[in-house]
Structure formats: C-alpha cells, structure tokens
Design a protein around this motif. Structure first.
Motif, mmCIF file in Angstrom:
data_model
loop_
_atom_site.group_PDB
_atom_site.id
_atom_site.type_symbol
_atom_site.label_atom_id
_atom_site.label_comp_id
_atom_site.label_asym_id
_atom_site.label_seq_id
_atom_site.Cartn_x
_atom_site.Cartn_y
_atom_site.Cartn_z
ATOM 1 N N HIS A 53 0.822 -1.195 0.000
ATOM 2 C CA HIS A 53 0.000 0.000 0.000
ATOM 3 C C HIS A 53 0.863 1.254 0.000
ATOM 4 O O HIS A 53 0.529 2.252 -0.650
ATOM 5 C CB HIS A 53 -0.926 -0.040 1.223
ATOM 6 C CG HIS A 53 -1.866 1.133 1.279
ATOM 7 N ND1 HIS A 53 -2.817 1.372 0.316
ATOM 8 C CD2 HIS A 53 -1.994 2.130 2.184
ATOM 9 C CE1 HIS A 53 -3.488 2.461 0.622
ATOM 10 N NE2 HIS A 53 -3.005 2.937 1.782
ATOM 11 N N VAL A 54 1.968 1.276 0.701
ATOM 12 C CA VAL A 54 2.886 2.411 0.760
ATOM 13 C C VAL A 54 3.509 2.619 -0.604
ATOM 14 O O VAL A 54 3.663 3.749 -1.062
ATOM 15 C CB VAL A 54 3.967 2.173 1.828
ATOM 16 C CG1 VAL A 54 5.032 3.240 1.799
ATOM 17 C CG2 VAL A 54 3.334 2.124 3.194
ATOM 18 N N ASN A 55 3.882 1.583 -1.282
ATOM 19 C CA ASN A 55 4.481 1.685 -2.605
ATOM 20 C C ASN A 55 3.505 2.294 -3.617
ATOM 21 O O ASN A 55 3.894 3.080 -4.483
ATOM 22 C CB ASN A 55 4.950 0.331 -3.088
ATOM 23 C CG ASN A 55 6.234 -0.105 -2.383
ATOM 24 O OD1 ASN A 55 6.946 0.745 -1.865
ATOM 25 N ND2 ASN A 55 6.491 -1.378 -2.358
ATOM 26 N N THR A 56 2.278 1.928 -3.565
ATOM 27 C CA THR A 56 1.305 2.464 -4.528
ATOM 28 C C THR A 56 1.098 3.954 -4.301
ATOM 29 O O THR A 56 0.942 4.708 -5.245
ATOM 30 C CB THR A 56 -0.041 1.714 -4.432
ATOM 31 O OG1 THR A 56 -0.547 1.796 -3.115
ATOM 32 C CG2 THR A 56 0.106 0.306 -4.870
ATOM 33 N N ILE A 57 1.093 4.393 -3.061
ATOM 34 C CA ILE A 57 0.945 5.822 -2.780
ATOM 35 C C ILE A 57 2.177 6.553 -3.290
ATOM 36 O O ILE A 57 2.074 7.617 -3.894
ATOM 37 C CB ILE A 57 0.751 6.065 -1.274
ATOM 38 C CG1 ILE A 57 -0.591 5.498 -0.840
ATOM 39 C CG2 ILE A 57 0.822 7.548 -0.939
ATOM 40 C CD1 ILE A 57 -0.829 5.572 0.645
ATOM 41 N N ALA A 58 3.337 6.007 -3.109
ATOM 42 C CA ALA A 58 4.564 6.632 -3.570
ATOM 43 C C ALA A 58 4.585 6.668 -5.093
ATOM 44 O O ALA A 58 5.024 7.641 -5.704
ATOM 45 C CB ALA A 58 5.756 5.900 -3.034
ATOM 46 N N LYS A 59 4.087 5.594 -5.733
ATOM 47 C CA LYS A 59 4.052 5.560 -7.186
ATOM 48 C C LYS A 59 3.089 6.614 -7.720
ATOM 49 O O LYS A 59 3.371 7.290 -8.708
ATOM 50 C CB LYS A 59 3.643 4.176 -7.686
ATOM 51 C CG LYS A 59 4.724 3.154 -7.546
ATOM 52 C CD LYS A 59 4.270 1.834 -8.099
ATOM 53 C CE LYS A 59 5.327 0.755 -7.913
ATOM 54 N NZ LYS A 59 4.890 -0.556 -8.391
ATOM 55 N N ASP A 60 1.947 6.783 -7.067
ATOM 56 C CA ASP A 60 0.989 7.801 -7.507
ATOM 57 C C ASP A 60 1.588 9.199 -7.336
ATOM 58 O O ASP A 60 1.417 10.065 -8.199
ATOM 59 C CB ASP A 60 -0.315 7.703 -6.703
ATOM 60 C CG ASP A 60 -1.139 6.491 -7.107
ATOM 61 O OD1 ASP A 60 -0.934 6.004 -8.256
ATOM 62 O OD2 ASP A 60 -1.985 6.063 -6.312
ATOM 63 N N ASN A 61 2.289 9.421 -6.221
ATOM 64 C CA ASN A 61 2.935 10.726 -6.009
ATOM 65 C C ASN A 61 4.015 10.967 -7.054
ATOM 66 O O ASN A 61 4.183 12.077 -7.534
ATOM 67 C CB ASN A 61 3.542 10.794 -4.614
ATOM 68 C CG ASN A 61 2.482 11.026 -3.540
ATOM 69 O OD1 ASN A 61 1.387 11.468 -3.845
ATOM 70 N ND2 ASN A 61 2.820 10.695 -2.304
ATOM 71 N N LEU A 62 4.728 9.917 -7.373
ATOM 72 C CA LEU A 62 5.776 10.024 -8.381
ATOM 73 C C LEU A 62 5.171 10.358 -9.735
ATOM 74 O O LEU A 62 5.671 11.214 -10.461
ATOM 75 C CB LEU A 62 6.580 8.722 -8.434
ATOM 76 C CG LEU A 62 7.770 8.713 -9.386
ATOM 77 C CD1 LEU A 62 8.800 9.756 -8.985
ATOM 78 C CD2 LEU A 62 8.380 7.337 -9.442
ATOM 79 N N LYS A 63 4.068 9.689 -10.071
ATOM 80 C CA LYS A 63 3.406 9.974 -11.344
ATOM 81 C C LYS A 63 2.912 11.423 -11.382
ATOM 82 O O LYS A 63 3.047 12.099 -12.393
ATOM 83 C CB LYS A 63 2.224 9.036 -11.545
ATOM 84 C CG LYS A 63 2.604 7.645 -11.962
ATOM 85 C CD LYS A 63 1.350 6.810 -12.176
ATOM 86 C CE LYS A 63 1.701 5.372 -12.509
ATOM 87 N NZ LYS A 63 0.500 4.541 -12.699
ATOM 88 N N ASN A 64 2.344 11.883 -10.279
ATOM 89 C CA ASN A 64 1.857 13.267 -10.225
ATOM 90 C C ASN A 64 3.004 14.261 -10.357
ATOM 91 O O ASN A 64 2.875 15.283 -11.040
ATOM 92 C CB ASN A 64 1.106 13.533 -8.927
ATOM 93 C CG ASN A 64 -0.283 12.919 -8.930
ATOM 94 O OD1 ASN A 64 -0.839 12.664 -10.001
ATOM 95 N ND2 ASN A 64 -0.833 12.654 -7.751
ATOM 96 N N LYS A 65 4.116 13.959 -9.676
ATOM 97 C CA LYS A 65 5.272 14.839 -9.771
ATOM 98 C C LYS A 65 5.798 14.894 -11.201
ATOM 99 O O LYS A 65 6.105 15.956 -11.725
ATOM 100 C CB LYS A 65 6.375 14.376 -8.819
ATOM 101 C CG LYS A 65 6.129 14.719 -7.383
ATOM 102 C CD LYS A 65 7.316 14.292 -6.544
ATOM 103 C CE LYS A 65 7.074 14.575 -5.061
ATOM 104 N NZ LYS A 65 8.207 14.159 -4.257
#
Length: 155
Positions: free
Chosen positions: A5-17
């Motif tokens: 779950h932590v990885n998916t949030i980080a991936k979404d933040n990375l995509k947004n960035k």
C-alpha cells in the motif's frame, strides 16, 4: 500488505510529480514557441514595411530622374537656340535690321518717315451718376440698338 500500500501511494505521487514537471516543461516550450512566433511576425512586418518604403523611394527617384532628364534636354535645346541667336546678332545684317526696326535708324541716303496715329481717347466717368450712365450705355443700350439694327437690317 502494508508495504504494498505504501508503494502504490509513492508511485501515484511520483506519477503526479512527473506529470506536473512535464506540464511545466510543456508550458515553457509553448511560451517559448509563442514568443518566437511573435518575434518572427514582428520581423516579417518590419521587412515588409521596409520593402514598401524602398519601393516607393525607387519610384519617386525614378520620376525625379526622368524629370531632370527632360529639363536637361529642354536646357540643351534652349542653349542651342541662344547660340544661334548669338551668331545672328554677330552678323552685320541682323544689327542693321535691329537698328532699322527697333531703334528707328536709317541708312545713308535714306529718309525715315514715321507716321504716328493718335490713340482714341477713352472716356472715363468720374462721378457715380456718370458711371451709371456709362454702364447703361455700354452694356444695356448698345444691346438694344444692335438688336434693332439686326431686325431692321440697318447698321
């Protein structure tokens, strides 16, 4: 599972960035292209304006050249006539004709006769009454007299 779950949030933040950074780059590129387009349009307008000015100057200068050439030809023709007149004035016959006609001179054994014809006196009215009568006689009465003589055949 908590790690997934932590990885998916980080991936979404990375995509947004990444998306925001690319959007910024795209905005910068769009601004750059717009700026270059405006500068190029200004250059095209300047070139067109300069071309129109140059063409108009060319037309004006060619007209001036044609006009000056015409003046030059007229001056040359007048110069030729003046040279001919100068040659004529240098001849003895021309001097004699000027002396006879303009200066009223006569040659030896000639008698010069001048007949002066007096100029007809013109009536100049002085008072307002005289001016009115003169105007009536000259402009109105003479027209009626002329019409009567035309109709009766008497002149």
């Amino acid at each position: 599972m908590a790690l997934d779950h932590v990885n998916t949030i980080a991936k979404d933040n990375l995509k947004n960035k990444v998306y925001k950074e690319q959007k910024k780059k795209n905005n910068k590129i769009k601004f750059y292209h717009s700026f270059v387009t405006v500068v190029l349009l200004l250059c095209v307008f300047q070139i067109g304006y300069s071309a129109l000015l140059n063409i108009s100057k060319i037309v004006i200068y060619r007209a001036k050249i044609i006009k000056s050439n015409d003046l030059k030809l007229k001056a040359q023709k007048r110069n030729e006539k003046l040279k001919e007149e100068l040659n004529n004035f240098n001849s003895l016959q021309r001097v004699e004709s000027i002396a006879r006609n303009n200066l009223k001179m006569a040659a030896e054994n000639e008698v010069l006769v001048i007949i002066n014809e007096p100029e007809p006196e013109t009536y100049v009215p002085k008072t307002f009454k005289q001016k009115l009568i003169f105007f009536f006689e000259e402009n109105i009465a003479n027209k009626f007299v002329r019409q009567d003589s035309i109709t009766t055949g008497i002149q």
